[in-house]
Write an enzyme that holds these catalytic residues in place. Sequence first.
Site, PDB file in Angstrom:
ATOM      1  CB  SER A 203      11.713   7.303  12.389  1.00  0.00           C
ATOM      2  OG  SER A 203      11.105   8.539  12.133  1.00  0.00           O
TER       3      SER A 203
ATOM      4  CG  HIS B 201       3.628  18.644   6.272  1.00  0.00           C
ATOM      5  ND1 HIS B 201       4.345  18.298   5.138  1.00  0.00           N
ATOM      6  CD2 HIS B 201       3.929  19.941   6.523  1.00  0.00           C
ATOM      7  CE1 HIS B 201       5.033  19.352   4.731  1.00  0.00           C
ATOM      8  NE2 HIS B 201       4.803  20.359   5.555  1.00  0.00           N
TER       9      HIS B 201
HETATM   10  C1  GAR Z   1       8.570  12.910   8.507  1.00  0.00           C
HETATM   11  O1  GAR Z   1       9.118  14.023   9.178  1.00  0.00           O
HETATM   12  C2  GAR Z   1       7.288  13.293   7.808  1.00  0.00           C
HETATM   13  O2  GAR Z   1       6.515  14.206   8.523  1.00  0.00           O
HETATM   14  C3  GAR Z   1       7.816  13.888   6.529  1.00  0.00           C
HETATM   15  O3  GAR Z   1       8.851  13.017   6.153  1.00  0.00           O
HETATM   16  C4  GAR Z   1       9.489  12.509   7.336  1.00  0.00           C
HETATM   17  C5  GAR Z   1       9.646  11.012   7.226  1.00  0.00           C
HETATM   18  O4  GAR Z   1      10.436  10.497   8.287  1.00  0.00           O
HETATM   19  N1  GAR Z   1       6.769  14.005   5.535  1.00  0.00           N
HETATM   20  C6  GAR Z   1       6.655  15.041   4.690  1.00  0.00           C
HETATM   21  O5  GAR Z   1       7.464  15.945   4.625  1.00  0.00           O
HETATM   22  C7  GAR Z   1       5.426  15.001   3.789  1.00  0.00           C
HETATM   23  N2  GAR Z   1       5.278  16.210   3.041  1.00  0.00           N
HETATM   24  P1  GAR Z   1      10.455   8.924   8.583  1.00  0.00           P
HETATM   25  O6  GAR Z   1      10.732   8.195   7.263  1.00  0.00           O
HETATM   26  O7  GAR Z   1      11.571   8.719   9.555  1.00  0.00           O
HETATM   27  O8  GAR Z   1       9.115   8.540   9.153  1.00  0.00           O
END
Ligand code: GAR
Length: 187
Positions: free
Chosen positions: A13, A109
């Site tokens: 996303s 993060h």
């Molecule tokens: C996001 O919330 C990002 O901040 C987190 O993974 C999610 C990915 O969502 N990252 C971490 O936790 C890194 N330590 P997405 O695939 O929908 O962008």
Amino acid sequence: NVRIAVFASGSGSNFAALNKACSVGDIPADIVLVVTDKPDAFVVERAKQANISVVALRPRDFATKQAYEQAILDALEEAQAEWLILAGYMRLIGSVLLNAYPERIVNIHPSLLPSFPGKDAIGQAVAAGVKVTGVTVHLVDEGMDTGPILAQRAVDVVDNDAQKTAYAIHATEHELYAETLKDLFNN
Ligand code: GAR
């Protein structure tokens, strides 16, 4: 425009939000490559729909982390990527990529670092009973979710519920990442 590669392991996303912001010119950048360690991740579908090349390599298919990252680096150099933008890439960046992109790797993060680093930061925050958590954008160093902070934004914990809070966090991530990269690349 700055040539960026987006690294993701999940739904993508944040990739989608960044791609939109780049497409309409809000961020002066072009996404030249998507890198994933999970060939089945939904981000791969999103990238294909957006006509962006994907490099999907499984770390376990390589003898060492160095070899895995060297294969990624070959693709990054081929694509002439200038910055690496981590968007839910759930793996520590190693020396090969850090040395190739010094102070040119950015991560997002879902907490107010240094609180709740690592996996499931939103669940960690709800379990700890904090009333306010948030989002951090930072430069990547060799640590896990460490490195100089570029931007942070607070988000209220909703009803002590991880899922409801995640919804609010993700909306904030999509805004804050675009704003922060816009500022970064305009300077
Ligand atoms: C996001 O919330 C990002 O901040 C987190 O993974 C999610 C990915 O969502 N990252 C971490 O936790 C890194 N330590 P997405 O695939 O929908 O962008």
